[in-house]
Design a protein around this motif. Structure first.
Motif, PDB file in Angstrom:
ATOM      1  N   ILE A  83       0.862  -1.183   0.000  1.00  0.00           N
ATOM      2  CA  ILE A  83       0.000   0.000   0.000  1.00  0.00           C
ATOM      3  C   ILE A  83       0.903   1.240   0.000  1.00  0.00           C
ATOM      4  CG2 ILE A  83      -1.925   1.170   1.135  1.00  0.00           C
ATOM      5  CD1 ILE A  83      -2.641  -1.463   2.466  1.00  0.00           C
ATOM      6  N   SER A  84       1.370   1.572  -1.169  1.00  0.00           N
ATOM      7  CA  SER A  84       2.315   2.676  -1.343  1.00  0.00           C
ATOM      8  C   SER A  84       1.587   4.006  -1.514  1.00  0.00           C
ATOM      9  CB  SER A  84       3.175   2.413  -2.579  1.00  0.00           C
ATOM     10  OG  SER A  84       2.343   2.369  -3.730  1.00  0.00           O
ATOM     11  N   ARG A  85       2.360   5.055  -1.617  1.00  0.00           N
ATOM     12  CA  ARG A  85       1.786   6.375  -1.885  1.00  0.00           C
ATOM     13  C   ARG A  85       1.058   6.364  -3.231  1.00  0.00           C
ATOM     14  NH1 ARG A  85       2.183  11.864  -0.200  1.00  0.00           N
ATOM     15  NH2 ARG A  85       0.854  13.004  -1.657  1.00  0.00           N
ATOM     16  N   PHE A  86       1.601   5.618  -4.178  1.00  0.00           N
ATOM     17  CA  PHE A  86       0.970   5.506  -5.496  1.00  0.00           C
ATOM     18  C   PHE A  86      -0.440   4.921  -5.371  1.00  0.00           C
ATOM     19  CE2 PHE A  86       0.092   3.140  -9.433  1.00  0.00           C
ATOM     20  CZ  PHE A  86       0.271   4.134 -10.383  1.00  0.00           C
ATOM     21  N   VAL A  87      -0.606   3.900  -4.551  1.00  0.00           N
ATOM     22  CA  VAL A  87      -1.918   3.283  -4.329  1.00  0.00           C
ATOM     23  C   VAL A  87      -2.847   4.250  -3.601  1.00  0.00           C
ATOM     24  CG1 VAL A  87      -3.159   1.444  -3.103  1.00  0.00           C
ATOM     25  CG2 VAL A  87      -1.047   0.917  -4.352  1.00  0.00           C
ATOM     26  N   LEU A  88      -2.355   4.878  -2.560  1.00  0.00           N
ATOM     27  CA  LEU A  88      -3.177   5.805  -1.773  1.00  0.00           C
ATOM     28  C   LEU A  88      -3.646   6.990  -2.615  1.00  0.00           C
ATOM     29  CD1 LEU A  88      -1.134   5.824   1.561  1.00  0.00           C
ATOM     30  CD2 LEU A  88      -3.242   4.571   1.070  1.00  0.00           C
ATOM     31  N   VAL A 112      -1.377   0.514 -16.157  1.00  0.00           N
ATOM     32  CA  VAL A 112      -0.756  -0.405 -15.196  1.00  0.00           C
ATOM     33  C   VAL A 112      -1.820  -1.350 -14.640  1.00  0.00           C
ATOM     34  CG1 VAL A 112       1.098   1.173 -14.572  1.00  0.00           C
ATOM     35  CG2 VAL A 112      -1.028   1.195 -13.257  1.00  0.00           C
ATOM     36  N   THR A 113      -1.393  -2.401 -13.963  1.00  0.00           N
ATOM     37  CA  THR A 113      -2.317  -3.441 -13.502  1.00  0.00           C
ATOM     38  C   THR A 113      -3.208  -2.957 -12.361  1.00  0.00           C
ATOM     39  OG1 THR A 113      -0.782  -4.319 -11.843  1.00  0.00           O
ATOM     40  CG2 THR A 113      -0.583  -5.186 -14.089  1.00  0.00           C
ATOM     41  N   TYR A 114      -4.326  -3.655 -12.180  1.00  0.00           N
ATOM     42  CA  TYR A 114      -5.208  -3.366 -11.044  1.00  0.00           C
ATOM     43  C   TYR A 114      -4.473  -3.624  -9.730  1.00  0.00           C
ATOM     44  CZ  TYR A 114      -8.779  -3.867 -14.698  1.00  0.00           C
ATOM     45  OH  TYR A 114      -9.518  -3.747 -15.848  1.00  0.00           O
ATOM     46  N   VAL A 115      -3.592  -4.604  -9.754  1.00  0.00           N
ATOM     47  CA  VAL A 115      -2.805  -4.924  -8.559  1.00  0.00           C
ATOM     48  C   VAL A 115      -1.968  -3.722  -8.149  1.00  0.00           C
ATOM     49  CG1 VAL A 115      -0.920  -6.354  -7.659  1.00  0.00           C
ATOM     50  CG2 VAL A 115      -2.742  -7.401  -9.036  1.00  0.00           C
ATOM     51  N   GLU A 116      -1.334  -3.084  -9.126  1.00  0.00           N
ATOM     52  CA  GLU A 116      -0.498  -1.915  -8.837  1.00  0.00           C
ATOM     53  C   GLU A 116      -1.335  -0.703  -8.431  1.00  0.00           C
ATOM     54  OE1 GLU A 116       3.140  -1.851 -11.806  1.00  0.00           O
ATOM     55  OE2 GLU A 116       1.378  -2.695 -12.811  1.00  0.00           O
ATOM     56  N   LEU A 117      -2.536  -0.609  -8.967  1.00  0.00           N
ATOM     57  CA  LEU A 117      -3.391   0.544  -8.689  1.00  0.00           C
ATOM     58  C   LEU A 117      -4.059   0.463  -7.321  1.00  0.00           C
ATOM     59  CD1 LEU A 117      -5.198   0.883 -12.149  1.00  0.00           C
ATOM     60  CD2 LEU A 117      -3.599   2.550 -11.182  1.00  0.00           C
TER      61      LEU A 117
END
Length: 350
Positions: free
Chosen positions: A106-111, A265-270
């Protein structure tokens, strides 16, 4: 003189008899009334019904309200569909052999991808090219800036400074954890390859929002690195795009392209679906059924509506996918699938 005494005595006697008769009549009348009250079954029933009428009406009202709240057969069926989707997700997340393609911290990119509606305790993870514009309109209405989704201009939806949609990344760590553990969370997915076709056409061919950087900055970089015949002067082709996405070393360009990569990008990465416990996963292909289910589960079905879905627009077009991949080599397709395998497995696309 004695006649007067006789007359007086007779009057007295008549008066006494009259009082006795009157007393007997009153007693008889009272007895009759008491008897009637006790013995008349019809009157008893009417009395009882009058006493029961109010609680019965309340009971019927409660039953009616319960019937309205009770899920319909269609809702129960869709509840089962959702349970199966979440069960599949959990099972694939537990598969250690797929961990590299299903887990993302759960990175800043995800948040940054997760929009917050504190008023109704909702978290929505953005997955571009899967109807996200419409869901953002729903959130904007929930925030009170507009009355209906039809009133929300496209120019407002895509401008953070105008749409006033909070992102989960803007909160402190304790506030983030609190929302992740207690808010209603959902996102929408789509066949991964179908989504990539949509992203390519939207950003590099049609570009309806006039975003020049896709063809000005990103396309030349992809062509330079992945086009086999550099003498071709044409713009970015789908084959070039697929080679870039399937390259195991794609991250170098991803970093260079920045936020723009969210469209492919993938749903996993998002959304980090194996790390975040989402309540509902909608599918673009079944959006007609998913939308009312999500609105009701989120408790907002009486407050806001989703924009009208044109017939057939969300259906999976197998022919279109085949046509777009017909010129792609098997090697490039295998490499592309390897990258998006997590999305295919987690959400039941193969």
């Amino acid at each position: 003189m004695w006649k007067w005494w006789l007359l007086l005595g007779m009057c007295f006697w008549v008066l006494v008899m009259f009082k006795l008769a009157n007393k007997f009549f009153i007693c008889s009348l009272n007895s009759f009334n008491e008897y009637s009250t006790k013995q008349n079954p019809i009157q008893l029933i009417v009395t009882e019904v009058n006493h029961l009428q109010v609680p019965m009406e309340k009971s019927l009202q409660r039953e009616s309200e319960a019937a309205e709240k009770a899920p319909s057969k269609e809702e129960l069926n869709w509840e089962h569909v959702q349970m199966e989707r979440l069960e599949l997700l959990r099972n694939v997340c537990r598969d250690e052999a797929l961990r590299n393609v299903t887990h993302s911290r759960i990175s800043r990119f995800v948040l940054d991808r997760i929009f917050v509606c504190d008023k109704h305790k909702i978290l929505f993870c953005q997955t571009p090219k899967v109807g996200n514009t419409q869901w953002k309109k729903v959130l904007i209405v929930l925030n009170g800036d507009f009355s209906t989704v039809e009133e929300v201009p496209e120019s407002v939806v895509h401008k953070p400074e105008k749409n006033r949609l909070s992102r989960l990344s803007s909160f402190s760590k304790p506030e983030i954890e609190k929302r992740l553990s207690s808010y209603f969370k959902f996102f929408i997915v789509r066949d991964p390859f179908d989504r990539l076709i949509s992203a390519f056409k939207d950003k590099f061919l049609h570009n309806p929002r006039f975003e020049p950087w896709y063809n000005r900055d990103i396309a030349p970089e992809i062509i330079r690195k992945y086009r086999k015949n550099h003498t071709e002067a044409m713009g970015l082709q789908f084959e070039d795009f697929v080679r870039y996405l399937g390259d195991p070393n794609h991250r170098r360009l991803d970093i260079k392209f920045g936020e723009h990569i969210i469209h492919w990008v993938t749903y996993v990465e998002l959304c980090a679906p194996c790390q975040i416990n989402y309540n509902v996963i909608g599918h673009h292909e079944t959006l007609q059924e998913d939308v009312p289910y999500i609105l009701k589960k989120a408790g907002i079905d009486q407050i806001v509506s989703y924009p009208t879905i044109p017939p057939g627009i969300t259906a999976y077009n197998k022919t279109k996918v085949k046509q777009n991949f017909s010129r792609i080599s098997k090697r490039d397709i295998r490499r592309l699938y390897a990258r998006f395998q997590g999305d295919f497995k987690l959400f039941g696309y193969g």
